[in-house]
Write a protein that holds these residues in place. Structure first.
Motif, PDB file in Angstrom:
ATOM      1  N   GLN A 161       0.950  -1.352  -0.007  1.00 41.58           N
ATOM      2  CA  GLN A 161       0.027   0.016   0.011  1.00 41.58           C
ATOM      3  C   GLN A 161       0.915   1.328  -0.139  1.00 41.58           C
ATOM      4  N   ASP A 162       2.169   1.050   0.341  1.00 38.44           N
ATOM      5  CA  ASP A 162       2.940   2.386   0.469  1.00 38.44           C
ATOM      6  C   ASP A 162       3.751   2.657  -0.780  1.00 38.44           C
ATOM      7  N   ILE A 163       3.750   1.688  -1.973  1.00 40.04           N
ATOM      8  CA  ILE A 163       4.441   1.687  -2.991  1.00 40.04           C
ATOM      9  C   ILE A 163       3.614   3.050  -3.643  1.00 40.04           C
ATOM     10  N   PRO A 164       4.325   4.026  -4.386  1.00 40.19           N
ATOM     11  CA  PRO A 164       3.628   5.324  -4.844  1.00 40.19           C
ATOM     12  C   PRO A 164       2.911   4.607  -6.431  1.00 40.19           C
TER      13      PRO A 164
ATOM     14  N   ASP B 207       5.144  -0.385 -12.850  1.00 41.00           N
ATOM     15  CA  ASP B 207       4.088  -1.042 -13.807  1.00 41.00           C
ATOM     16  C   ASP B 207       3.690  -2.404 -13.311  1.00 41.00           C
ATOM     17  N   GLU B 208       4.328  -3.033 -12.546  1.00 37.56           N
ATOM     18  CA  GLU B 208       4.014  -4.263 -11.845  1.00 37.56           C
ATOM     19  C   GLU B 208       4.584  -4.625 -10.600  1.00 37.56           C
ATOM     20  N   VAL B 209       4.036  -4.994  -9.417  1.00 38.48           N
ATOM     21  CA  VAL B 209       4.566  -5.538  -8.451  1.00 38.48           C
ATOM     22  C   VAL B 209       4.584  -7.004  -8.233  1.00 38.48           C
ATOM     23  N   ILE B 210       5.684  -7.782  -8.319  1.00 41.69           N
ATOM     24  CA  ILE B 210       5.745  -9.018  -8.263  1.00 41.69           C
ATOM     25  C   ILE B 210       6.163  -9.654  -6.672  1.00 41.69           C
TER      26      ILE B 210
ATOM     27  N   ALA C 249      -4.067  -7.442  -2.389  1.00 39.39           N
ATOM     28  CA  ALA C 249      -3.542  -6.004  -2.334  1.00 39.39           C
ATOM     29  C   ALA C 249      -3.012  -5.716  -3.829  1.00 39.39           C
ATOM     30  N   GLY C 250      -3.416  -6.557  -4.542  1.00 35.48           N
ATOM     31  CA  GLY C 250      -3.062  -6.305  -5.954  1.00 35.48           C
ATOM     32  C   GLY C 250      -1.722  -6.716  -6.732  1.00 35.48           C
ATOM     33  N   ALA C 251      -1.045  -7.390  -5.959  1.00 33.49           N
ATOM     34  CA  ALA C 251       0.260  -7.837  -6.571  1.00 33.49           C
ATOM     35  C   ALA C 251       0.089  -9.218  -7.102  1.00 33.49           C
ATOM     36  N   THR C 252       1.041  -9.234  -8.255  1.00 33.29           N
ATOM     37  CA  THR C 252       1.223 -10.500  -9.141  1.00 33.29           C
ATOM     38  C   THR C 252       1.858 -11.425  -8.037  1.00 33.29           C
TER      39      THR C 252
ATOM     40  N   TYR D 197       8.616  -4.702   5.602  1.00 29.83           N
ATOM     41  CA  TYR D 197       8.197  -3.457   5.924  1.00 29.83           C
ATOM     42  C   TYR D 197       9.418  -2.615   6.616  1.00 29.83           C
ATOM     43  N   SER D 198      10.679  -3.168   6.541  1.00 30.73           N
ATOM     44  CA  SER D 198      11.853  -2.325   7.041  1.00 30.73           C
ATOM     45  C   SER D 198      12.151  -1.199   5.902  1.00 30.73           C
ATOM     46  N   ASP D 199      11.832  -1.606   4.600  1.00 33.92           N
ATOM     47  CA  ASP D 199      12.331  -0.406   3.768  1.00 33.92           C
ATOM     48  C   ASP D 199      11.156   0.439   3.868  1.00 33.92           C
ATOM     49  N   TYR D 200      11.336   1.644   2.922  1.00 34.58           N
ATOM     50  CA  TYR D 200      10.288   2.801   2.847  1.00 34.58           C
ATOM     51  C   TYR D 200       9.815   2.696   1.281  1.00 34.58           C
TER      52      TYR D 200
END
Length: 230
Positions: free
Chosen positions: A22-25, A30-33, A50-53, A92-95
């Protein structure tokens, strides 16, 4: 416009993966895998909702999960084949909102690989354990002495051109993945840079640094990998 795919290796990250996604701009990637790496929890279900492949990689190992994601991205038709691959952890350690900062040097043709450096950025107290900090220092020191490479971190949050990544012929299936990429990039004279990234305490317990066994195995594999590719 560059086509960007984000690969997230995930092993038992049910509690965190939705927050990462949800925090990905919006509109940047184009695609989150999400590569579900033999999880025994609901990681795959939550990520899909959440919408990821979601890809399944039953063979345990961080490198195995990354290789699965790369193979999927590289096999796409030319019209949708990504120009840039971003890697990020699922704990969730990275932003995720710093993804734009990570890919900018590539978009500006200033680099072909960018490492998100936790050493140069702001790190929440306790986000990295002492053994992680020491391990990063040792590994980056060896990379400098043996390869002439000036890195400050082996951070998992990184971006690289897909063609550059494929030319590295990545092989490691477990803990040596990140350092293999950096060692091979140095040997092949890949144009790289680092950008400071923010880092916080992960959700849940680390499968690597959270145990003595995991820490020792990771440290051994990282050092072995550095010398293997000399």
């Amino acid at each position: 416009m560059a086509i960007i795919n984000l690969i997230i290796p995930a092993y038992n990250e049910e509690q965190s993966i939705a927050r990462v996604l949800q925090d990905i701009p919006v509109g940047l990637v184009d695609e989150v895998i999400v590569v579900n790496n033999n999880s025994s929890d609901r990681t795959a279900t939550v990520a899909s909702a959440a919408g990821a492949t979601v890809l399944d990689e039953p063979s345990p190992g961080y490198g195995n999960a990354c290789l699965k994601g790369i193979a999927y991205a590289a096999a796409k038709p030319a019209a949708t084949r990504p120009d840039i691959i971003v890697f990020m952890d699922g704990d969730y350690s990275d932003y995720p909102e710093e993804t734009a900062k990570l890919i900018q040097p590539i978009l500006d043709n200033q680099a072909d690989m960018v490492i998100g450096s936790r050493a140069l950025g702001n790190r929440e107290a306790g986000a990295m354990l002492p053994q992680q900090i020491f391990g990063n220092w040792l590994a980056t020191t060896l990379l400098r002495l043996l390869y002439g490479a000036h890195f400050t971190d082996l951070g998992p949050f990184r971006a690289i051109r897909l063609d550059t990544l494929l030319a590295l012929n990545m092989r490691d299936k477990t803990y040596g993945w990140t350092v293999e990429m950096q060692a091979k990039a140095a040997k092949q004279h890949v144009k790289y840079t680092e950008v400071p990234v923010t880092y916080r305490k992960r959700i849940g317990v680390s499968k690597v640094s959270g145990t003595i066994k995991g820490t020792l195995l990771a440290g051994y594999k990282i050092i072995l990998t550095i010398f293997r590719y000399l």
